[in-house]
Each structure stands twice: as C-alpha cells, then as structure tokens.
Design a protein around this motif. Structure first.
Motif, PDB file in Angstrom:
ATOM      1  N   CYS A   1      -2.017 -40.471  74.896  1.00 58.03           N
ATOM      2  CA  CYS A   1      -0.755 -40.075  75.532  1.00 58.03           C
ATOM      3  C   CYS A   1      -0.780 -38.594  75.881  1.00 58.03           C
ATOM      4  O   CYS A   1      -0.382 -38.193  76.976  1.00 58.03           O
ATOM      5  CB  CYS A   1       0.420 -40.408  74.614  1.00 58.03           C
ATOM      6  N   MET A   2      -1.275 -37.802  74.931  1.00 58.23           N
ATOM      7  CA  MET A   2      -1.390 -36.348  75.139  1.00 58.23           C
ATOM      8  C   MET A   2      -2.231 -36.015  76.375  1.00 58.23           C
ATOM      9  O   MET A   2      -1.868 -35.144  77.167  1.00 58.23           O
ATOM     10  CB  MET A   2      -2.081 -35.794  73.888  1.00 58.23           C
ATOM     11  N   GLU A   3      -3.364 -36.706  76.516  1.00 52.93           N
ATOM     12  CA  GLU A   3      -4.224 -36.507  77.694  1.00 52.93           C
ATOM     13  C   GLU A   3      -3.446 -36.748  78.978  1.00 52.93           C
ATOM     14  O   GLU A   3      -3.566 -36.004  79.954  1.00 52.93           O
ATOM     15  CB  GLU A   3      -5.374 -37.534  77.687  1.00 52.93           C
ATOM     16  N   GLU A   4      -2.655 -37.823  78.956  1.00 51.08           N
ATOM     17  CA  GLU A   4      -1.924 -38.189  80.173  1.00 51.08           C
ATOM     18  C   GLU A   4      -0.748 -37.257  80.423  1.00 51.08           C
ATOM     19  O   GLU A   4      -0.419 -36.961  81.569  1.00 51.08           O
ATOM     20  CB  GLU A   4      -1.446 -39.638  80.093  1.00 51.08           C
ATOM     21  N   LEU A   5      -0.113 -36.791  79.345  1.00 53.38           N
ATOM     22  CA  LEU A   5       0.978 -35.824  79.514  1.00 53.38           C
ATOM     23  C   LEU A   5       0.441 -34.563  80.184  1.00 53.38           C
ATOM     24  O   LEU A   5       1.068 -33.997  81.078  1.00 53.38           O
ATOM     25  CB  LEU A   5       1.620 -35.489  78.163  1.00 53.38           C
ATOM     26  N   ALA A   6      -0.748 -34.135  79.754  1.00 55.55           N
ATOM     27  CA  ALA A   6      -1.355 -32.948  80.369  1.00 55.55           C
ATOM     28  C   ALA A   6      -1.652 -33.219  81.843  1.00 55.55           C
ATOM     29  O   ALA A   6      -1.402 -32.384  82.708  1.00 55.55           O
ATOM     30  CB  ALA A   6      -2.629 -32.572  79.621  1.00 55.55           C
ATOM     31  N   ARG A   7      -2.150 -34.422  82.136  1.00 53.15           N
ATOM     32  CA  ARG A   7      -2.449 -34.778  83.521  1.00 53.15           C
ATOM     33  C   ARG A   7      -1.190 -34.748  84.385  1.00 53.15           C
ATOM     34  O   ARG A   7      -1.225 -34.402  85.567  1.00 53.15           O
ATOM     35  CB  ARG A   7      -3.049 -36.199  83.555  1.00 53.15           C
ATOM     36  N   LEU A   8      -0.049 -35.125  83.770  1.00 53.46           N
ATOM     37  CA  LEU A   8       1.222 -35.132  84.505  1.00 53.46           C
ATOM     38  C   LEU A   8       1.865 -33.745  84.540  1.00 53.46           C
ATOM     39  O   LEU A   8       2.963 -33.579  85.070  1.00 53.46           O
ATOM     40  CB  LEU A   8       2.189 -36.145  83.872  1.00 53.46           C
ATOM     41  N   GLY A   9       1.203 -32.759  83.941  1.00 57.00           N
ATOM     42  CA  GLY A   9       1.709 -31.394  84.036  1.00 57.00           C
ATOM     43  C   GLY A   9       2.722 -31.034  82.968  1.00 57.00           C
ATOM     44  O   GLY A   9       3.399 -30.010  83.072  1.00 57.00           O
ATOM     45  N   GLU A  10       2.832 -31.870  81.933  1.00 59.72           N
ATOM     46  CA  GLU A  10       3.779 -31.548  80.859  1.00 59.72           C
ATOM     47  C   GLU A  10       3.144 -30.548  79.888  1.00 59.72           C
ATOM     48  O   GLU A  10       1.926 -30.451  79.807  1.00 59.72           O
ATOM     49  CB  GLU A  10       4.173 -32.830  80.111  1.00 59.72           C
ATOM     50  N   GLU A  11       3.987 -29.853  79.146  1.00 61.58           N
ATOM     51  CA  GLU A  11       3.501 -28.894  78.149  1.00 61.58           C
ATOM     52  C   GLU A  11       2.615 -29.603  77.140  1.00 61.58           C
ATOM     53  O   GLU A  11       2.969 -30.661  76.643  1.00 61.58           O
ATOM     54  CB  GLU A  11       4.677 -28.275  77.390  1.00 61.58           C
ATOM     55  N   ASP A  12       1.493 -28.995  76.822  1.00 58.15           N
ATOM     56  CA  ASP A  12       0.599 -29.660  75.875  1.00 58.15           C
ATOM     57  C   ASP A  12       0.162 -28.739  74.729  1.00 58.15           C
ATOM     58  O   ASP A  12      -0.845 -29.000  74.074  1.00 58.15           O
ATOM     59  CB  ASP A  12      -0.625 -30.239  76.594  1.00 58.15           C
ATOM     60  N   TRP A  13       0.959 -27.704  74.475  1.00 59.48           N
ATOM     61  CA  TRP A  13       0.596 -26.795  73.374  1.00 59.48           C
ATOM     62  C   TRP A  13       0.903 -27.420  72.018  1.00 59.48           C
ATOM     63  O   TRP A  13       0.300 -27.040  71.013  1.00 59.48           O
ATOM     64  CB  TRP A  13       1.303 -25.447  73.519  1.00 59.48           C
ATOM     65  N   PHE A  14       1.822 -28.387  71.976  1.00 58.64           N
ATOM     66  CA  PHE A  14       2.113 -29.056  70.708  1.00 58.64           C
ATOM     67  C   PHE A  14       1.374 -30.381  70.682  1.00 58.64           C
ATOM     68  O   PHE A  14       1.593 -31.242  71.524  1.00 58.64           O
ATOM     69  CB  PHE A  14       3.621 -29.270  70.536  1.00 58.64           C
ATOM     70  N   GLN A  15       0.457 -30.541  69.735  1.00 59.03           N
ATOM     71  CA  GLN A  15      -0.388 -31.719  69.667  1.00 59.03           C
ATOM     72  C   GLN A  15       0.414 -32.951  69.248  1.00 59.03           C
ATOM     73  O   GLN A  15       0.945 -33.009  68.143  1.00 59.03           O
ATOM     74  CB  GLN A  15      -1.500 -31.492  68.639  1.00 59.03           C
ATOM     75  N   LEU A  16       0.476 -33.919  70.141  1.00 65.67           N
ATOM     76  CA  LEU A  16       1.193 -35.163  69.867  1.00 65.67           C
ATOM     77  C   LEU A  16       0.194 -36.314  69.819  1.00 65.67           C
ATOM     78  O   LEU A  16      -0.264 -36.789  70.859  1.00 65.67           O
ATOM     79  CB  LEU A  16       2.193 -35.449  70.979  1.00 65.67           C
ATOM     80  N   GLY A  17      -0.153 -36.757  68.636  1.00 73.18           N
ATOM     81  CA  GLY A  17      -1.028 -37.927  68.515  1.00 73.18           C
ATOM     82  C   GLY A  17      -0.267 -39.195  68.866  1.00 73.18           C
ATOM     83  O   GLY A  17       0.963 -39.238  68.792  1.00 73.18           O
ATOM     84  N   ASP A  18      -0.990 -40.217  69.268  1.00 67.88           N
ATOM     85  CA  ASP A  18      -0.333 -41.466  69.671  1.00 67.88           C
ATOM     86  C   ASP A  18       0.416 -42.116  68.504  1.00 67.88           C
ATOM     87  O   ASP A  18       1.502 -42.665  68.690  1.00 67.88           O
ATOM     88  CB  ASP A  18      -1.368 -42.459  70.207  1.00 67.88           C
ATOM     89  N   ARG A  19      -0.186 -42.076  67.310  1.00 65.38           N
ATOM     90  CA  ARG A  19       0.478 -42.686  66.153  1.00 65.38           C
ATOM     91  C   ARG A  19       1.684 -41.852  65.722  1.00 65.38           C
ATOM     92  O   ARG A  19       2.768 -42.373  65.443  1.00 65.38           O
ATOM     93  CB  ARG A  19      -0.508 -42.840  64.984  1.00 65.38           C
ATOM     94  N   ASP A  20       1.485 -40.553  65.700  1.00 72.73           N
ATOM     95  CA  ASP A  20       2.551 -39.618  65.379  1.00 72.73           C
ATOM     96  C   ASP A  20       3.731 -39.788  66.348  1.00 72.73           C
ATOM     97  O   ASP A  20       4.899 -39.751  65.957  1.00 72.73           O
ATOM     98  CB  ASP A  20       1.966 -38.206  65.486  1.00 72.73           C
ATOM     99  N   LEU A  21       3.390 -39.992  67.604  1.00 79.33           N
ATOM    100  CA  LEU A  21       4.401 -40.139  68.639  1.00 79.33           C
ATOM    101  C   LEU A  21       5.373 -41.278  68.346  1.00 79.33           C
ATOM    102  O   LEU A  21       6.561 -41.190  68.668  1.00 79.33           O
ATOM    103  CB  LEU A  21       3.693 -40.387  69.974  1.00 79.33           C
ATOM    104  N   ALA A  22       4.866 -42.325  67.728  1.00 80.81           N
ATOM    105  CA  ALA A  22       5.735 -43.467  67.391  1.00 80.81           C
ATOM    106  C   ALA A  22       6.887 -42.997  66.501  1.00 80.81           C
ATOM    107  O   ALA A  22       8.036 -43.426  66.671  1.00 80.81           O
ATOM    108  CB  ALA A  22       4.930 -44.555  66.689  1.00 80.81           C
ATOM    109  N   MET A  23       6.568 -42.103  65.565  1.00 78.21           N
ATOM    110  CA  MET A  23       7.601 -41.577  64.682  1.00 78.21           C
ATOM    111  C   MET A  23       8.649 -40.789  65.490  1.00 78.21           C
ATOM    112  O   MET A  23       9.846 -40.932  65.265  1.00 78.21           O
ATOM    113  CB  MET A  23       6.937 -40.675  63.630  1.00 78.21           C
TER     114      MET A  23
END
Lengths: 317, 317
Positions: free
Chosen positions: A78-100
């Motif tokens: 998800c993080m890879e794709e957020l970066a591709r879409l131009g969203e801020e990526d300085w805060f690491q969001l793992g896919d599992r973490d994101l569920a929380m």
C-alpha cells in the motif's frame, strides 16, 4: 506476588510495550496498561495511535522484534502505491499495520470512543490485560525546538529527533479527562504496584502525568511506584531519552531520570551496566538486566519490578 | 481516423475498461472516458469507486488480467488483519488497491471533488486520456430484487447477483449534475464518435444516462453513437448482463441490447459468435471479435469501433 494482586503500568511505545508484555505474561487480566496518546495523529485521513498499537502488537505477540517496531511479517504494498499516487510517504505504513488504522478510524468515525475501539481490538487479538488510552480526549504533543515548534511525529520521524529541544507542550491535556477505566484501575482493591515502563519520561510518560488528576490518582493509590530507567550505559536503546534528559533536565544518566521523576517514584530499576550510579541516586534502586530481547528477559524484568516493589511496601512514608 | 479526432467513451468497470484501454492506446489524450459512479460506496470509512479504479488500472496497465479485476501483483495483508480485527471482509480489499481508496478518501475529505482527485491520480499514473466520473454528486444504485432492495455492492458482491431483479433506482441521479468536463467533451470541436463500452447496460451505462441532460448532450453531439455488446454467445463474459436483459427487458441476446439502447445508438458491435443475429437486429451491425484478452485484441476492437462509426457518419438522419 500473591494471586489477585493487580498492577497498573504507564507506557509509551516500543520500549514500554516490551515490559508491558513481560508483565502481561505474569499477570494476564490483572494488568492494566495506561498508554500515552500524545503521539496520536491524523495521517492521510487515518487516526493513528502509535503507542497503543505498539502495546497491542507486543501483548498479542505480533510485533516485529527484528525491526523493533510495527508488525511481524509486514508487507509494504500500500505504501508503495501511496507514493506512486503522490501521497506523503515519510510515515511508514505497513499493510498489516494499516488494518489497525483503518479499523480504528472507522470505529472513531462511527462514534465509538478510543477506549472502546482499543478494548475491542485487544479482545480480538486475544489480549487479557486491559489496554487503556490515557484519555478519550485528544492530546497532541508539540515539541518546541531550535527550528520552531514541531508536532511529535514531525520531530520524531521527519526530523529524526535532531533539533535541540527547548520544551514540550501537550495540547489539549489541560482539558482532557483521564480515562475513567484508568482511574478505576488505580482505585481498585488489590492494586499492589504501579510501574512506569522504560519509556521516554518527557515524550511518553509526561503526557500521561499532564492529565488533570493523574498525579493525585497515582499518589492516592497508596502503593509503591517504581520506574524502570530507559537508559542503558547512559544512553537510550532507542529514541531521544538521553538527549532530552540532557537538553531539558541538564543532567546525564539516571540522575536525570530520578530528578525528572522527583516526588513521584519510590524506587528506580537501572541496568547492570549503570551499577556504579546506584549509590548516588538518592532513591531505592534495583540493579538488574533491563535489556529485553527475549520473552524470558521481558518476564524476568517484570518479575524483578514486582519483587522490588514488594520490598518497598514497608518503606512508604 | 484523422489526426485530432476525439472520442468519448461511456464505461463501467472491468469489461468497459478493457475497451477504454484499447481506445486509449490508439487515441491517447484524444480520448475522454465518462465513468459510472453508481457503484461507489463507503466501506470501513473509505470512499470506494470501483469503476473509476478499474478504468485507471486498465489504462495505466496495472490491472490484473488473470484475476480479471483489481491490481496486478496484489497482496492481501491488510485484509487478513481486518478480518482478525473483526471488520467486515466480504469486499476484497487488496493492499495496492487500498492505497487508491485511502488517497481518494483523503482527497475528498480535504474538500476536493471526485473529478479533481481522479484527474490527479490519472496524471500520477501516467494516463493521457481524460477519465471523468460521470458526476461529482453522489449517485447510488439500488437494485430492487425478490429479496428486497439491495445496494449495488450487496447485490453484486455479497449476493453474487443471484436475486431476481425487478428494477433499478439510481438514488441521487435526479439531483446530480453531469460532470462539467464530460459536457465540455461532448461539445468539443473535433469529436468524431461516442462509444458505449461493453459494460452492463442496466448497471453501468444506465446510471450515466440517468443524469439530467446526459441523453440530450449525447444526441446534441451530432456524431455516431456505437455500442459494443457485452454479450458473447448470448452470455456476458462477466457479471449479470444477460440475466438482467432477460429479467428486466424480457429479451434474450443482442435483441435485448438493441431494445435497451433504442433511440440512443446508431450501430451495435457484436461478437462473431453471435453473427447469426446480425440481420435481425434492426440497426447497423458490425460483427467482429469482441473478446479482449490481449493488448492487440483491445486495440483491434477499438479500431473496429472507430472504423464502424466512421462508416455510419453519412447515415445519420
């Protein structure tokens, strides 16, 4: 500790979560963890509570011990794709973490309290201990630095704790109500000790102490309060605790920790590496191994804290 | 088609997105795709636009051709954890796909329109064609069935299109404004043809046609309108198009498609497998290969549509 003895722990993120998980291993449902929410923030529209997550993951055995934070077996699609879409990526969001974060945001947006959402998540993750946000009202830590005021995450993640700190402000703390469940836990029959986990005194424990009535409730509990120093060999294992003790307290090492917790604690647990400081601290001290890199070491430190606290019971004024 | 000729396509999700990607390969920035938003919904607090996503992924070459929907190289970590946390898991949320929903939700919550958010995503994904939500106002498809009214996603995903359909209602359509950019594209100098992609006439194209002024704008464009039948051998490759033509229109096969699009289209493209129907449809028909399982077949069908449309120009009343 006799059956039925209850413990309240105050905790921030990763370091504190390790001791909390050791305590949970010994105490199960007899443990209440009051967790800092001063680091909470909104990111990409999601409500993120880093310290609550660290405690949930550690107590559920889902944390990544190698990386030192976040979820084990994490993926980063998800993080890879957020970066591709131009969203801020300085805060690491793992896919599992994101569920929380998604589940929490959805729960809060549905009108549930952070306490209720957190309790639900703890239950789903099979955690017996009570994990309580310090408050259901928003408190946001602002770090005043030589480059201006920074929100906690900007100081901690974006600036990697490099700016010199002049002070902290916990926005909203003065109007925030302490968690009712936390107050109840501190008043409960059978409470035997209060543990300040080896979290950052300024960034993780102070926001909890800043809530109106919290210091009084801790004192009124009438049980020993022991802190575990976040320092090993004069330095924090992770994070800027030593730097902040220096910048804000003007004292190095555990003397700084004792001054910071002056009037609050009845004893301090320090690491064997800092044994030389033990006689100069002016409070009862337990010297033991405080580095927790295994389930056994977490439980051993937890047991040491409980035994130390018991030894202090007769000494309270 | 001469240089500079512009095309507007109306599309739903996966099937339509394939033809749209074929057209985009031929036309680049000369293509405008007006996309159904009747399937949009809120899920776990996220704003999901399945058809826009399908078109974005197809035109960016990021779609999963094997699975037939969603992202290529997808992972499912977040979904696993959402299920563990007790959240609804009937709607498959891939980790890569989730980035789009998070980014869109964040953009909309920040006050941007769906058109602006979608344009930004298309730009970031390197798409030259204009991808336009049919409207920035919410339209929500309700399917009236023998088990009661169902929201689109409940009918489509949860009930897997099994209930018998009595009718559709596009909630909000009567008050929704057609995308200004869509109206502009239909009025633009150099427009040569309008293509109805092989999407479901009832579920994907009808919501677009239900917007006030849309049918007039299509007619006023004064160019041939060609539809590509979603049927191959009398059945839809995916989804309930054939079932709905039967349940709602009472006609099987391409005769049902022609009746459904009566008064709107100037020609119908049907598959070679249905060649026997060609002479009975009462509209100009192009018989060609409409199954698109490669880049070459998508472009070939796109080229066939454009040539067919050009052949119809003189025949308009």
């Amino acid at each position: 500790m006799k059956t039925g003895g209850r413990v309240v722990a105050l905790s921030g993120g990763v370091g504190g979560a390790k001791l909390a998980s050791g305590l949970a291993g010994l105490l199960g449902a007899r443990l209440t963890v009051i967790v800092n929410t001063g680091d909470d923030f909104e990111h990409l529209g999601l409500s993120i509570s880093p310290d609550i997550d660290s405690v949930l993951y550690a107590l559920a055995g889902l944390n990544d011990e190698q990386r030192g934070w976040g979820r084990r077996g994490e993926t980063w699609s998800c993080m890879e794709e957020l970066a591709r879409l131009g969203e801020e990526d300085w805060f690491q969001l793992g896919d599992r973490d994101l569920a929380m974060h998604v589940a929490r945001s959805h729960g809060l947006a549905s009108g549930r309290t952070l306490s209720a959402v957190t309790a639900g998540h703890a239950r789903r993750l099979g955690i017996e201990a009570s994990i309580l946000p310090m408050s259901d009202d928003p408190v946001r830590t602002t770090v005043h630095t030589d480059v201006g005021p920074l929100s906690f995450q900007h100081y901690f993640v974006k600036h990697q704790c490099r700016p010199v700190v002049r002070g902290m402000h916990f926005e909203g703390a003065e109007d925030a109500a302490v968690s009712g469940a936390a107050l109840a836990a501190l008043r409960e029959e059978g409470l035997e000790t209060i543990v300040l986990c080896p979290s950052n005194p300024y960034l993780s424990i102070d926001p909890i102490l800043a809530l109106p009535g919290m210091r009084d409730a801790l004192a009124a509990a009438g049980v020993p309060i022991v802190a575990v120093s976040p320092l090993v060999g004069g330095r924090a294992l992770k994070g800027p605790a030593a730097k902040l003790l220096d910048e804000l307290g003007g004292l190095h090492g555990n003397a700084g920790v004792v001054r910071k917790y002056d009037g609050l604690i009845d004893g301090l647990v320090i690491d064997v590496e800092d044994e030389a400081e033990a006689s100069e601290l002016g409070v009862p001290v337990l010297v033991t191994h405080t580095v927790m890199n295994s389930e056994a070491s977490r439980r051993a430190l937890a047991q040491d804290c409980l035994s130390f606290s018991r030894s202090l019971r007769g000494k309270r004024p």
